[in-house]
Design a protein around this motif. Sequence first.
Motif, PDB file in Angstrom:
ATOM      1  N   GLU A 236       0.810  -1.214   0.000  1.00 28.23           N
ATOM      2  CA  GLU A 236       0.000   0.000   0.000  1.00 28.23           C
ATOM      3  C   GLU A 236       0.851   1.274   0.000  1.00 28.23           C
ATOM      4  O   GLU A 236       0.378   2.338  -0.412  1.00 28.23           O
ATOM      5  N   SER A 237       2.099   1.172   0.478  1.00 29.53           N
ATOM      6  CA  SER A 237       2.951   2.364   0.536  1.00 29.53           C
ATOM      7  C   SER A 237       3.040   3.043  -0.825  1.00 29.53           C
ATOM      8  O   SER A 237       3.060   4.280  -0.919  1.00 29.53           O
ATOM      9  N   TYR A 238       3.089   2.236  -1.880  1.00 28.11           N
ATOM     10  CA  TYR A 238       3.397   2.779  -3.197  1.00 28.11           C
ATOM     11  C   TYR A 238       2.184   3.380  -3.892  1.00 28.11           C
ATOM     12  O   TYR A 238       2.296   3.900  -5.007  1.00 28.11           O
ATOM     13  N   SER A 239       1.032   3.334  -3.238  1.00 22.68           N
ATOM     14  CA  SER A 239      -0.138   4.057  -3.743  1.00 22.68           C
ATOM     15  C   SER A 239      -0.457   5.274  -2.884  1.00 22.68           C
ATOM     16  O   SER A 239      -1.389   6.023  -3.203  1.00 22.68           O
ATOM     17  N   GLU A 240       0.330   5.505  -1.816  1.00 16.87           N
ATOM     18  CA  GLU A 240       0.123   6.680  -0.953  1.00 16.87           C
ATOM     19  C   GLU A 240       0.718   7.911  -1.628  1.00 16.87           C
ATOM     20  O   GLU A 240       1.929   7.958  -1.887  1.00 16.87           O
ATOM     21  N   PRO A 241      -0.076   8.939  -1.922  1.00 17.90           N
ATOM     22  CA  PRO A 241       0.474  10.140  -2.573  1.00 17.90           C
ATOM     23  C   PRO A 241       1.633  10.769  -1.805  1.00 17.90           C
ATOM     24  O   PRO A 241       2.634  11.171  -2.417  1.00 17.90           O
ATOM     25  N   ALA A 242       1.522  10.848  -0.479  1.00 23.27           N
ATOM     26  CA  ALA A 242       2.586  11.502   0.295  1.00 23.27           C
ATOM     27  C   ALA A 242       3.878  10.691   0.250  1.00 23.27           C
ATOM     28  O   ALA A 242       4.979  11.264   0.171  1.00 23.27           O
ATOM     29  N   PHE A 243       3.764   9.358   0.294  1.00 22.52           N
ATOM     30  CA  PHE A 243       4.964   8.533   0.240  1.00 22.52           C
ATOM     31  C   PHE A 243       5.577   8.557  -1.154  1.00 22.52           C
ATOM     32  O   PHE A 243       6.802   8.614  -1.309  1.00 22.52           O
ATOM     33  N   ARG A 244       4.754   8.548  -2.183  1.00 22.57           N
ATOM     34  CA  ARG A 244       5.265   8.647  -3.545  1.00 22.57           C
ATOM     35  C   ARG A 244       6.010   9.973  -3.747  1.00 22.57           C
ATOM     36  O   ARG A 244       7.064  10.009  -4.375  1.00 22.57           O
ATOM     37  N   ARG A 245       5.442  11.061  -3.205  1.00 21.81           N
ATOM     38  CA  ARG A 245       6.123  12.360  -3.332  1.00 21.81           C
ATOM     39  C   ARG A 245       7.441  12.360  -2.542  1.00 21.81           C
ATOM     40  O   ARG A 245       8.423  12.995  -2.941  1.00 21.81           O
ATOM     41  N   HIS A 246       7.461  11.653  -1.417  1.00 20.55           N
ATOM     42  CA  HIS A 246       8.681  11.474  -0.627  1.00 20.55           C
ATOM     43  C   HIS A 246       9.760  10.778  -1.468  1.00 20.55           C
ATOM     44  O   HIS A 246      10.917  11.229  -1.505  1.00 20.55           O
ATOM     45  N   LEU A 247       9.379   9.730  -2.165  1.00 24.06           N
ATOM     46  CA  LEU A 247      10.334   9.029  -3.029  1.00 24.06           C
ATOM     47  C   LEU A 247      10.805   9.920  -4.176  1.00 24.06           C
ATOM     48  O   LEU A 247      11.998   9.943  -4.512  1.00 24.06           O
ATOM     49  N   LEU A 248       9.877  10.651  -4.771  1.00 25.07           N
ATOM     50  CA  LEU A 248      10.246  11.536  -5.874  1.00 25.07           C
ATOM     51  C   LEU A 248      11.280  12.567  -5.415  1.00 25.07           C
ATOM     52  O   LEU A 248      12.269  12.821  -6.123  1.00 25.07           O
ATOM     53  N   GLY A 249      11.070  13.149  -4.242  1.00 26.79           N
ATOM     54  CA  GLY A 249      12.020  14.133  -3.740  1.00 26.79           C
ATOM     55  C   GLY A 249      13.388  13.543  -3.493  1.00 26.79           C
ATOM     56  O   GLY A 249      14.414  14.182  -3.770  1.00 26.79           O
ATOM     57  N   GLY A 250      13.431  12.315  -2.990  1.00 27.18           N
ATOM     58  CA  GLY A 250      14.711  11.651  -2.787  1.00 27.18           C
ATOM     59  C   GLY A 250      15.434  11.385  -4.091  1.00 27.18           C
ATOM     60  O   GLY A 250      16.652  11.576  -4.203  1.00 27.18           O
ATOM     61  N   ILE A 251      14.681  10.956  -5.107  1.00 23.70           N
ATOM     62  CA  ILE A 251      15.275  10.692  -6.415  1.00 23.70           C
ATOM     63  C   ILE A 251      15.769  11.989  -7.048  1.00 23.70           C
ATOM     64  O   ILE A 251      16.884  12.057  -7.571  1.00 23.70           O
ATOM     65  N   ARG A 252      14.951  13.028  -7.010  1.00 20.84           N
ATOM     66  CA  ARG A 252      15.352  14.306  -7.622  1.00 20.84           C
ATOM     67  C   ARG A 252      16.635  14.837  -6.980  1.00 20.84           C
ATOM     68  O   ARG A 252      17.525  15.325  -7.671  1.00 20.84           O
ATOM     69  N   TRP A 253      16.726  14.734  -5.645  1.00 31.55           N
ATOM     70  CA  TRP A 253      17.933  15.242  -4.984  1.00 31.55           C
ATOM     71  C   TRP A 253      19.143  14.372  -5.330  1.00 31.55           C
ATOM     72  O   TRP A 253      20.208  14.894  -5.668  1.00 31.55           O
ATOM     73  N   ALA A 254      18.986  13.057  -5.262  1.00 31.43           N
ATOM     74  CA  ALA A 254      20.116  12.166  -5.557  1.00 31.43           C
ATOM     75  C   ALA A 254      20.592  12.354  -6.994  1.00 31.43           C
ATOM     76  O   ALA A 254      21.790  12.235  -7.282  1.00 31.43           O
ATOM     77  N   ALA A 255      19.669  12.676  -7.899  1.00 36.66           N
ATOM     78  CA  ALA A 255      20.007  12.853  -9.307  1.00 36.66           C
ATOM     79  C   ALA A 255      20.538  14.252  -9.613  1.00 36.66           C
ATOM     80  O   ALA A 255      20.904  14.537 -10.760  1.00 36.66           O
ATOM     81  N   GLY A 256      20.571  15.125  -8.616  1.00 37.36           N
ATOM     82  CA  GLY A 256      21.099  16.468  -8.820  1.00 37.36           C
ATOM     83  C   GLY A 256      20.124  17.433  -9.456  1.00 37.36           C
ATOM     84  O   GLY A 256      20.526  18.486  -9.953  1.00 37.36           O
ATOM     85  N   MET A 257      18.829  17.120  -9.408  1.00 32.44           N
ATOM     86  CA  MET A 257      17.824  18.009  -9.983  1.00 32.44           C
ATOM     87  C   MET A 257      17.382  19.101  -9.013  1.00 32.44           C
ATOM     88  O   MET A 257      16.731  20.063  -9.402  1.00 32.44           O
ATOM     89  N   THR A 258      17.691  18.932  -7.755  1.00 28.10           N
ATOM     90  CA  THR A 258      17.368  19.928  -6.734  1.00 28.10           C
ATOM     91  C   THR A 258      18.480  19.899  -5.702  1.00 28.10           C
ATOM     92  O   THR A 258      19.219  18.911  -5.597  1.00 28.10           O
ATOM     93  N   GLU A 259      18.599  20.989  -4.939  1.00 32.40           N
ATOM     94  CA  GLU A 259      19.673  21.120  -3.963  1.00 32.40           C
ATOM     95  C   GLU A 259      19.115  21.074  -2.547  1.00 32.40           C
ATOM     96  O   GLU A 259      17.940  21.396  -2.316  1.00 32.40           O
TER      97      GLU A 259
END
Length: 592
Positions: free
Chosen positions: A249-272
Amino acid sequence: MRTPLKTVLGLFAGLTLCLTPQATAMPGPADQPAGQTRQAAAARPAADAAADPAYKVLVFSRTAGFRHSSIDDGIAALRSLGTANNFTVDASEDPQVFTTGNLAQYKAVVFLSTTGDVLGDGQQTAFEQYIKGGGGYVGIHAAADTEYNWPFYEGLAGALFHSHPAIQSATVKVEDRAHDATAHLGSTWQRTDEWYNYRSNPRTSARVLASLDESSYSGGNMSGDHPIAWCKDYQGGRAFYTGGGHTDESYSEPAFRRHLLGGIRWAAGMTEADCRPETGYTSLFNGSSTTGWRQAGPGGFTLADGSLTSYGGLGMLWYAAKEFTGDYSLKLDWKAAGDDNSGIFLGFPASDDPWSAVNNGYEIQIDATDAADRTTGAVYGYKSADIAARDAALNPPGEWNTYELRVTGERLEIFLNGRKINDFTNTDPVRSLQQGHIGIQNHGDGDDVAFRNIRIDEAGGTTPGPRSGPVKGVNGKCLDVNGSNTADGTKIQIWTCNNSSAQTWTVAGDSTIKALGKCLDVSGGGSADGTKIQLWTCNNTGAQKWAPQADGTVRNPQSGKCLDASGGTWNDGTAVHLWTCHTGPNQKWTLP
């Protein structure tokens, strides 16, 4: 390295001029409570969020132990996030994808609930080189239950699995609301998952983004300090980990999905973000109360969602409860809605007239499109930020940024999202950074800048843990590892600054200076003038100890000699060697 698109977007943080002394009279001070109801004003349009440039992410989910049923849901969620946010996901469980050539195409590698030993020796070496070359790592849930006998991986992940209780609801305390992985959350986050206990606490080596309230569930064993999501700069790369993600169920939670997106964006250097470890700070504004603060001048700040947002002006909200003397480190998070202007004042006397802060203190500016000495990161009217460093560290309108303003004597160092962008020394005998109040500016109608999490450390004005960034020397050039080579004995040189991992140095508390996972080293532990300075495996010897001096030199205590750019022309590729200290321009260095 920040992409050109992000750099251009980052410039649109504000255009109007900041509060400066002028001959015309200013409206008189008004006694207005902090957080009063906002009056009508013609607001400027917020900047549209721009898409990240296209990039690729590798999702690796091999298991050599327990296999989570949620892995398939996780891959599907990450693919969906990629489709919506301009990145492509390649998913694999084949360790053969871990080659130097193949990994080079990815901005980040996600370990999705991997377990056990999942990579062979050659694959581990390739992944280490990928991280040291500036790659990104995202660990999800059982990524902490992986590779127990690989020290590099343990350091990358931040902590390894110890145990877990039954799946249950718990309260997550959000400690950092500036990082893209947690900025969308409130101060607490109630959710259900399998909550890992870890073998060690990552707080001393990573920036904790969220932690568990162990009193809100059963089975926590980390003595009340229980990090559950964190980020860190690691040996030239970026590492983000979250303990969530066990359940389907974690992967259908909007807040958790946005949490993952933020982690990916930062690790990929898209945000500081500022991912340096942080302890010892006391809150001056925690998101719920403005006790101790007073408004000076017209306008004010609204209080909502844990943030203070400016309106009207010219005015200032200042911390009247205490005057700060001596050394300190002030941190705060800020966000510009669009083309906006604000700033932070330091070192001014108590006054309900905001001109007092202008005339007696210093302003650290927020306004990325103004003149060099009054742009974001500048000490307003006195010293510009390092614009290239600022642009590389700055998030665009609509995203949060973090300032650290570090006062040591009359020296002010300015860090943006963990990267040093300015170094200013007060020489005005009438002003002093060592005594005064702090304040945040409301510049005028339409200048909508929000502030969160204002905190201060009065214990010496330093941030615990290592500091990372460029080491700048003569002619503004950077200390550089030749060819980004990690072999022992690689030449150290000066080169035009380019924000690469070969120029990203970590100054640690043990007096070492590191890049690409190795140490700045005096060849053979020598002491003769001209002895080669090289990159070498860290070994804790005197050849790898460095002591910054008040005169700007960096001395090797074992030899008593200084880090020196050789010769007298100092072009790209000029070697750095050891030399008798003489404080010439080729021995002056600015450290992170």
